[in-house]
Design an enzyme around this catalytic site. Sequence first.
Site, mmCIF file in Angstrom:
data_model
loop_
_atom_site.group_PDB
_atom_site.id
_atom_site.type_symbol
_atom_site.label_atom_id
_atom_site.label_comp_id
_atom_site.label_asym_id
_atom_site.label_seq_id
_atom_site.Cartn_x
_atom_site.Cartn_y
_atom_site.Cartn_z
ATOM 1 N N HIS A 1 5.009 -1.488 0.057
ATOM 2 C CA HIS A 1 4.263 -0.441 0.756
ATOM 3 C C HIS A 1 4.377 -0.557 2.276
ATOM 4 O O HIS A 1 4.013 0.378 2.995
ATOM 5 C CB HIS A 1 2.789 -0.439 0.320
ATOM 6 N N ASP B 1 5.039 -4.729 -5.802
ATOM 7 C CA ASP B 1 4.824 -4.454 -4.384
ATOM 8 C C ASP B 1 5.594 -5.429 -3.511
ATOM 9 O O ASP B 1 5.049 -6.024 -2.573
ATOM 10 C CB ASP B 1 3.341 -4.478 -4.025
ATOM 11 N N GLY C 1 -1.919 -4.765 8.664
ATOM 12 C CA GLY C 1 -0.882 -5.447 9.428
ATOM 13 C C GLY C 1 -0.565 -6.820 8.877
ATOM 14 O O GLY C 1 0.485 -7.389 9.155
ATOM 15 N N ASN C 2 -1.497 -7.370 8.071
ATOM 16 C CA ASN C 2 -1.245 -8.649 7.403
ATOM 17 C C ASN C 2 -0.321 -8.503 6.196
ATOM 18 O O ASN C 2 0.299 -9.482 5.764
ATOM 19 C CB ASN C 2 -2.540 -9.292 6.925
ATOM 20 N N SER C 3 -0.264 -7.315 5.622
ATOM 21 C CA SER C 3 0.532 -7.104 4.416
ATOM 22 C C SER C 3 1.974 -7.552 4.619
ATOM 23 O O SER C 3 2.620 -7.169 5.588
ATOM 24 C CB SER C 3 0.515 -5.629 4.016
ATOM 25 N N LEU D 1 7.157 7.062 -6.813
ATOM 26 C CA LEU D 1 6.340 8.268 -6.806
ATOM 27 C C LEU D 1 5.980 8.684 -5.393
ATOM 28 O O LEU D 1 5.828 9.859 -5.108
ATOM 29 C CB LEU D 1 5.052 8.060 -7.612
ATOM 30 N N GLY D 2 5.813 7.709 -4.492
ATOM 31 C CA GLY D 2 5.435 8.026 -3.119
ATOM 32 C C GLY D 2 3.952 8.305 -2.986
ATOM 33 O O GLY D 2 3.546 9.313 -2.394
#
Length: 287
Positions: free
Chosen positions: A44, A73, A143-145, A189-190
Amino acid sequence: MAIAGFSEIAEQLRRSTVLVHSGGRGSGSGVVWSSEGVVVTNAHVVHSSNVRVQLWDGREFDAAVAARDPRRDLAAIQINATSLPAAFPTDSSQLRPGELAIAIGNPLGFVGALSTGVIHGIGPLRALGSQTWVQASVRLAPGNSGGPLADARGHVVGVNTMVAGSLALAVPSNAVCDFLAGGPRSAWLGIVVHPVRLPRANGRAFGLVLLEVEPGGPAAQASLMAGDILLGTEEKRFRSTDDLAKAIDGQGFRILRFEFLRGDYSRVRRVTVPLGDSNQGKVRIAA
């Protein structure tokens, strides 16, 4: 209690953590997985093929998306750089509750921010399907992702992905290694979804509310909108977010018919969404 060499451990993790920009929609983090330019982040985080990576020393590179797995993910991106300070992944199955956890990332524009806590558990979570998560009491923010979750030695045990309640959830390092060994996935899928419980005449039903619908994506082309609630496919009702990921997972062109609610939620609607093996993208689960 002080940990010998903790500042050095933290600095090494910072050097292995990068800033990821994608499609002009904010930024996330990534982990240098290989000194030859392989960076792992969340699917993502990578919103488009227009991806740039900023290293700890300020250098910036265009990046190519090498593989993406929206179900877990995860995404792997490649930059044209060598001799990078790669992270040291370790066996996440050996983690035990109570161990120290260290998270590095770029939350809210603060580059290389550090947060510490402890491991709470390793396993699936209710309403999030069968996927295994490393659960830790570290503080994460947007922002940690995509950044690393590490143990007391600075060895990476997971890739930070989202927050559920008061816990940070990370994809285990073992799952990251499996992903890198398996190559790209095609499902897309978006959309960004969040699990909800709906009052129904025959009991409370599970649904996935659409928080975002990416313009031009398969969901948008099928006229799905933010606020719609996916109930399942014609063949099976969803009981967790994992059911949606399983429904769209796979390669090759195929057609899915989803059941969903819109407006006053009094009528179940149906929509046909074509999926193809040329698509690359995401279903994002928001906490």
